[in-house]
Design a protein around this motif. Sequence first.
Motif, PDB file in Angstrom:
ATOM      1  N   GLU A  92       0.926  -1.303   0.145  1.00 31.53           N
ATOM      2  CA  GLU A  92      -0.240  -0.161  -0.392  1.00 31.53           C
ATOM      3  C   GLU A  92       0.647   0.969  -0.007  1.00 31.53           C
ATOM      4  OE1 GLU A  92      -3.032   0.107   3.505  1.00 31.53           O
ATOM      5  OE2 GLU A  92      -3.434  -1.943   2.781  1.00 31.53           O
ATOM      6  N   PHE A  93       1.889   0.603   0.385  1.00 33.65           N
ATOM      7  CA  PHE A  93       2.993   2.285  -0.008  1.00 33.65           C
ATOM      8  C   PHE A  93       4.324   2.408  -0.249  1.00 33.65           C
ATOM      9  CE2 PHE A  93       1.225   1.488   4.585  1.00 33.65           C
ATOM     10  CZ  PHE A  93       0.908   2.287   5.248  1.00 33.65           C
ATOM     11  N   VAL A  94       4.387   1.442  -2.144  1.00 30.04           N
ATOM     12  CA  VAL A  94       4.361   1.284  -3.107  1.00 30.04           C
ATOM     13  C   VAL A  94       3.885   1.793  -4.202  1.00 30.04           C
ATOM     14  CG1 VAL A  94       5.712  -0.314  -4.267  1.00 30.04           C
ATOM     15  CG2 VAL A  94       5.819  -0.746  -2.470  1.00 30.04           C
ATOM     16  N   ASP A  95       4.387   3.352  -4.992  1.00 34.91           N
ATOM     17  CA  ASP A  95       3.474   3.185  -5.909  1.00 34.91           C
ATOM     18  C   ASP A  95       3.294   2.387  -6.896  1.00 34.91           C
ATOM     19  OD1 ASP A  95       4.174   5.171  -8.949  1.00 34.91           O
ATOM     20  OD2 ASP A  95       4.162   6.839  -7.491  1.00 34.91           O
ATOM     21  N   ALA A  96       2.217   3.049  -7.651  1.00 36.04           N
ATOM     22  CA  ALA A  96       1.443   2.175  -8.601  1.00 36.04           C
ATOM     23  C   ALA A  96       1.904   1.826  -9.590  1.00 36.04           C
ATOM     24  CB  ALA A  96      -0.539   2.597  -8.539  1.00 36.04           C
ATOM     25  N   GLU A  97       3.169   2.277 -10.226  1.00 35.56           N
ATOM     26  CA  GLU A  97       3.743   2.004 -11.299  1.00 35.56           C
ATOM     27  C   GLU A  97       5.262   1.015 -11.127  1.00 35.56           C
ATOM     28  OE1 GLU A  97       5.059   5.174 -13.426  1.00 35.56           O
ATOM     29  OE2 GLU A  97       2.553   6.488 -13.762  1.00 35.56           O
ATOM     30  N   ASP A  98       5.336   1.242  -9.696  1.00 34.45           N
ATOM     31  CA  ASP A  98       6.856   0.126  -8.800  1.00 34.45           C
ATOM     32  C   ASP A  98       6.066  -1.837  -8.415  1.00 34.45           C
ATOM     33  OD1 ASP A  98       7.699   1.851 -10.431  1.00 34.45           O
ATOM     34  OD2 ASP A  98       8.552   3.285  -8.573  1.00 34.45           O
ATOM     35  N   THR A  99       4.501  -1.411  -8.513  1.00 33.50           N
ATOM     36  CA  THR A  99       4.281  -2.605  -7.438  1.00 33.50           C
ATOM     37  C   THR A  99       5.007  -3.652  -8.200  1.00 33.50           C
ATOM     38  OG1 THR A  99       2.311  -2.693  -9.492  1.00 33.50           O
ATOM     39  CG2 THR A  99       2.606  -1.560  -6.739  1.00 33.50           C
ATOM     40  N   GLU A 100       5.173  -4.495  -9.234  1.00 30.99           N
ATOM     41  CA  GLU A 100       5.642  -5.586  -9.387  1.00 30.99           C
ATOM     42  C   GLU A 100       7.029  -5.579  -9.310  1.00 30.99           C
ATOM     43  OE1 GLU A 100       5.791  -9.190 -11.061  1.00 30.99           O
ATOM     44  OE2 GLU A 100       4.822  -8.031 -11.358  1.00 30.99           O
ATOM     45  N   ILE A 101       8.352  -4.473  -9.384  1.00 33.80           N
ATOM     46  CA  ILE A 101       9.023  -4.517  -9.269  1.00 33.80           C
ATOM     47  C   ILE A 101       9.258  -4.581  -7.453  1.00 33.80           C
ATOM     48  CG2 ILE A 101      11.512  -2.602  -8.474  1.00 33.80           C
ATOM     49  CD1 ILE A 101      10.638  -0.585 -10.703  1.00 33.80           C
ATOM     50  N   ALA A 102       8.245  -4.108  -6.553  1.00 33.01           N
ATOM     51  CA  ALA A 102       8.361  -4.980  -5.215  1.00 33.01           C
ATOM     52  C   ALA A 102       8.070  -6.347  -5.437  1.00 33.01           C
ATOM     53  CB  ALA A 102       7.717  -3.489  -5.108  1.00 33.01           C
ATOM     54  N   ARG A 103       6.898  -6.694  -5.606  1.00 29.78           N
ATOM     55  CA  ARG A 103       6.587  -8.028  -5.922  1.00 29.78           C
ATOM     56  C   ARG A 103       8.199  -8.725  -6.441  1.00 29.78           C
ATOM     57  NH1 ARG A 103       2.864  -7.753  -9.124  1.00 29.78           N
ATOM     58  NH2 ARG A 103       1.191  -7.318  -7.381  1.00 29.78           N
ATOM     59  N   ASN A 104       8.963  -8.687  -7.684  1.00 28.53           N
ATOM     60  CA  ASN A 104      10.168  -9.247  -7.268  1.00 28.53           C
ATOM     61  C   ASN A 104      11.021  -9.474  -5.677  1.00 28.53           C
ATOM     62  OD1 ASN A 104       9.386 -10.389 -10.116  1.00 28.53           O
ATOM     63  ND2 ASN A 104       9.951  -7.989 -11.012  1.00 28.53           N
ATOM     64  N   LEU A 105      11.126  -8.288  -5.406  1.00 32.32           N
ATOM     65  CA  LEU A 105      12.037  -7.632  -4.379  1.00 32.32           C
ATOM     66  C   LEU A 105      11.556  -8.841  -2.618  1.00 32.32           C
ATOM     67  CD1 LEU A 105      12.846  -3.810  -4.446  1.00 32.32           C
ATOM     68  CD2 LEU A 105      14.668  -5.916  -4.370  1.00 32.32           C
ATOM     69  N   PHE A 106      10.143  -9.190  -3.133  1.00 35.09           N
ATOM     70  CA  PHE A 106       9.683  -9.392  -1.788  1.00 35.09           C
ATOM     71  C   PHE A 106       9.524 -11.379  -1.835  1.00 35.09           C
ATOM     72  CE2 PHE A 106       9.334  -5.156  -0.638  1.00 35.09           C
ATOM     73  CZ  PHE A 106       9.847  -4.936   0.579  1.00 35.09           C
ATOM     74  N   ASP A 107       9.522 -12.015  -3.374  1.00 37.55           N
ATOM     75  CA  ASP A 107       8.596 -12.422  -3.333  1.00 37.55           C
ATOM     76  C   ASP A 107      10.029 -13.986  -3.047  1.00 37.55           C
ATOM     77  OD1 ASP A 107       8.018 -15.214  -5.012  1.00 37.55           O
ATOM     78  OD2 ASP A 107       8.388 -14.833  -6.989  1.00 37.55           O
ATOM     79  N   GLU A 108       8.866 -14.667  -2.170  1.00 39.69           N
ATOM     80  CA  GLU A 108      10.127 -15.897  -1.814  1.00 39.69           C
ATOM     81  C   GLU A 108      10.753 -16.922  -2.512  1.00 39.69           C
ATOM     82  OE1 GLU A 108       8.532 -18.764   0.851  1.00 39.69           O
ATOM     83  OE2 GLU A 108       6.732 -17.815   0.897  1.00 39.69           O
ATOM     84  N   ASP A 109       9.272 -16.745  -3.745  1.00 42.14           N
ATOM     85  CA  ASP A 109       9.896 -17.898  -4.244  1.00 42.14           C
ATOM     86  C   ASP A 109      10.469 -17.505  -6.388  1.00 42.14           C
ATOM     87  OD1 ASP A 109       9.005 -20.079  -3.412  1.00 42.14           O
ATOM     88  OD2 ASP A 109       6.801 -19.074  -4.138  1.00 42.14           O
ATOM     89  N   ARG A 110      11.041 -16.601  -5.781  1.00 44.19           N
ATOM     90  CA  ARG A 110      11.246 -15.610  -7.044  1.00 44.19           C
ATOM     91  C   ARG A 110      13.234 -16.838  -7.263  1.00 44.19           C
ATOM     92  NH1 ARG A 110      15.164 -11.857  -9.080  1.00 44.19           N
ATOM     93  NH2 ARG A 110      16.225 -11.856  -6.896  1.00 44.19           N
ATOM     94  N   LYS A 111      13.695 -16.631  -8.269  1.00 42.85           N
ATOM     95  CA  LYS A 111      14.149 -17.525  -8.607  1.00 42.85           C
ATOM     96  C   LYS A 111      15.599 -16.220  -8.823  1.00 42.85           C
ATOM     97  CE  LYS A 111      12.163 -21.323  -9.434  1.00 42.85           C
ATOM     98  NZ  LYS A 111      12.431 -22.564  -8.745  1.00 42.85           N
ATOM     99  N   GLY A 112      17.014 -16.305  -8.516  1.00 43.71           N
ATOM    100  CA  GLY A 112      18.180 -16.533  -8.654  1.00 43.71           C
ATOM    101  C   GLY A 112      19.221 -16.953  -7.091  1.00 43.71           C
ATOM    102  N   PRO A 113      19.772 -15.947  -7.554  1.00 48.28           N
ATOM    103  CA  PRO A 113      20.806 -16.350  -6.174  1.00 48.28           C
ATOM    104  C   PRO A 113      21.307 -15.832  -5.425  1.00 48.28           C
ATOM    105  CG  PRO A 113      22.537 -15.856  -8.220  1.00 48.28           C
ATOM    106  CD  PRO A 113      20.306 -15.569  -8.597  1.00 48.28           C
ATOM    107  N   GLY A 114      21.335 -16.227  -3.785  1.00 47.72           N
ATOM    108  CA  GLY A 114      21.543 -15.195  -2.949  1.00 47.72           C
ATOM    109  C   GLY A 114      20.072 -14.907  -1.967  1.00 47.72           C
ATOM    110  N   ASP A 115      20.412 -14.649  -0.970  1.00 40.86           N
ATOM    111  CA  ASP A 115      19.437 -13.891  -0.444  1.00 40.86           C
ATOM    112  C   ASP A 115      18.431 -12.199  -0.112  1.00 40.86           C
ATOM    113  OD1 ASP A 115      17.672 -15.892   0.680  1.00 40.86           O
ATOM    114  OD2 ASP A 115      18.875 -16.496   2.272  1.00 40.86           O
ATOM    115  N   VAL A 116      19.499 -11.597  -0.726  1.00 37.25           N
ATOM    116  CA  VAL A 116      19.421 -10.140  -0.692  1.00 37.25           C
ATOM    117  C   VAL A 116      19.284  -9.462  -1.614  1.00 37.25           C
ATOM    118  CG1 VAL A 116      21.111  -8.055  -0.317  1.00 37.25           C
ATOM    119  CG2 VAL A 116      21.622 -10.733   0.974  1.00 37.25           C
TER     120      VAL A 116
END
Length: 640
Positions: A92-116
């Motif tokens: 609710e505190f992320v700009d509407a145009e950037d919600t997809e970016i935020a989802r990729n940051l917090f998605d636990e199942d997102r593929k990619g190395p490392g936890d940062v």
Amino acid sequence: MDEHLRDQLPAVSLAALVKLLPGMESEAEAGEDTETASPAPPQEALHRLLIDNAPDLVCVVDRGGRFRFVNETVRRLLGYEADVLLGQPYAEFVDAEDTEIARNLFDEDRKGPGDVRQAELRLRRHPKVAGPRPQQSTAMWAHLTVTRLRTVDGAFAGAFVVARDISEDKENRQAADFQAYHDVLTQLPNRALLEDRLEVALEQAGRRRGPTLVFLDLDRFKVVNDRFGHAMGDRVLQAVARRLQENLQRGDTLSRFGGDEFAVLLPNVHTRRQAAGAAGRLLEGLSAPFVVDGNELDIAASAGIALYPQAGNTARAMIQNADMAMYHAKGTGGGGFEFFEGGMNLKFSSRLAAERDLRGALADGEIEVYYQPRVDLDTGAITGVEALARWRHPERGLVDANEFLPVAEEAGLIGEIDGWVQRQAFDRVANWRGIGHVDCCLSVNASTQQLDQAGFVRSFREALDAAGLAPDAVTLEITENALMHDVELVVPKLRSLRRWGVRVAIDNFGTGYSSLDHLRRLPIDALKIDRGFVEEVRGTSGDTRALDAIAGIAQGLGLDLLADGIENAGQLDYLRTLGCREGQGFVFDEPVTADTVTGLLATAPYRDRHPPAPTPNPRPAKPLPSDTRVAYSPRPSQKG
């Protein structure tokens, strides 16, 4: 953890924050009675104090995306109270145009190395809180470093987030990107962006249907800068840009190329008729006077049109050819437009070569000063000289002024040449007067470009002072057209020089547009008859009515009468009967070097062969002998 925060909290671990997330406490901690738990140890309280006062926003989000911890910095950066955010979804505190970016940051199942993970996005500010700048009033650009947190058995439990305010850096980067492709003064696309869009339009062009380019250059804009200063000139350019934008169609691109040059890309204009209409609208839009800082200005422009594919099929070719056509439009008097034609290439190349050679001549000292004697028509005494520019070309030899002065004027070099000739002549005549020729005076010419210069009077006086030449030894000659093109600008400068002692003469008189009413108001001392009228004295067949009228005007206004282009004795005699005081021409000598003048001043050759003044006679009684004429046919519009 964000490196910036690590530097400030070197002893902080995630242990204290881990306790805020369910399922992450250790077995020993899980068996303790939370009601009887001891207060937080001093070290943990210190950690909390440091985190709350960190410059970055620090928070913990659980696996459901809700805030479990937020430091107090959130109040300063976003305007929210920390406890109000607890339990609220981060989305609710992320700009509407950037919600997809935020989802990729917090998605636990997102593929990619490392936890940062790191990214840049916008966080929404509280509606009642304004940012430090207008464009930051609703959102803050933040650089997020998100560290995923796990339970003791490795399951995803949430995220530790550090958000740094990068709004100012982001704006600076955006401004730099904008400036790379836009003109700072007018905010219009610059040459680089127009070329890019022109390339795209050409790639999309068909065999016959492609874009049109219109190149515009303001006529005599230098006068505005010289008269009112560059600050006002900049405001005029901004006003011109706005006028041009008002006459654009959907999809057109208006660009400022630099200086007073603009270009318009018309991607939907394909025919000569359409292009002529578009260029006409652009020029017509500039026809109404501009009012800037309380001054009303008439601004006109010349335009060149490059049609695809006749003017080329590359951006470089179309720009060059539109520029070429614009110069041809200026050559016809300005204020109109010309289409590029194939034959312009040769003319343009010749003009550019001549201009390039002339600039080199100035730098290499190839411009020389020649002097034509001015003679008392009654006594034959040399009263002075007129300083004239000549070009000693390394291959062509001595080039007459009629050939290179038009090029100098078009290239904006004529004012520089005038100033150089004047300085050289001041030194030379001061030297002649210093060795005994105390009555030797000097005439110098000033072009419109030189008169338009803001510091003309000061520079002229400084050059005279530097040479040690008395002001009353100098006559400044200007043409009628140079005088009348901007009376309000020129007349005060002439008055200033006259008060100082410099004499002023109207050169080539009779070829311009001054009226008798103007003449009697102008700060002038003499009229110099144009050689074209002197040539009319041809025995019984010549028409001397204009010459007689000019003599009458000079007498009526109390002005001295001078003559140019005297080629034979018959003309000399007739001018003497009209009361003409001094003259010059081939009947005495052509323009000669300074060394030759030194010899002439010493020998006074014209006294010996000078006949007594004739009895006044309005017309010679018989045709002139052919052996008294000298072949001489210069262009009357240029100084010889």
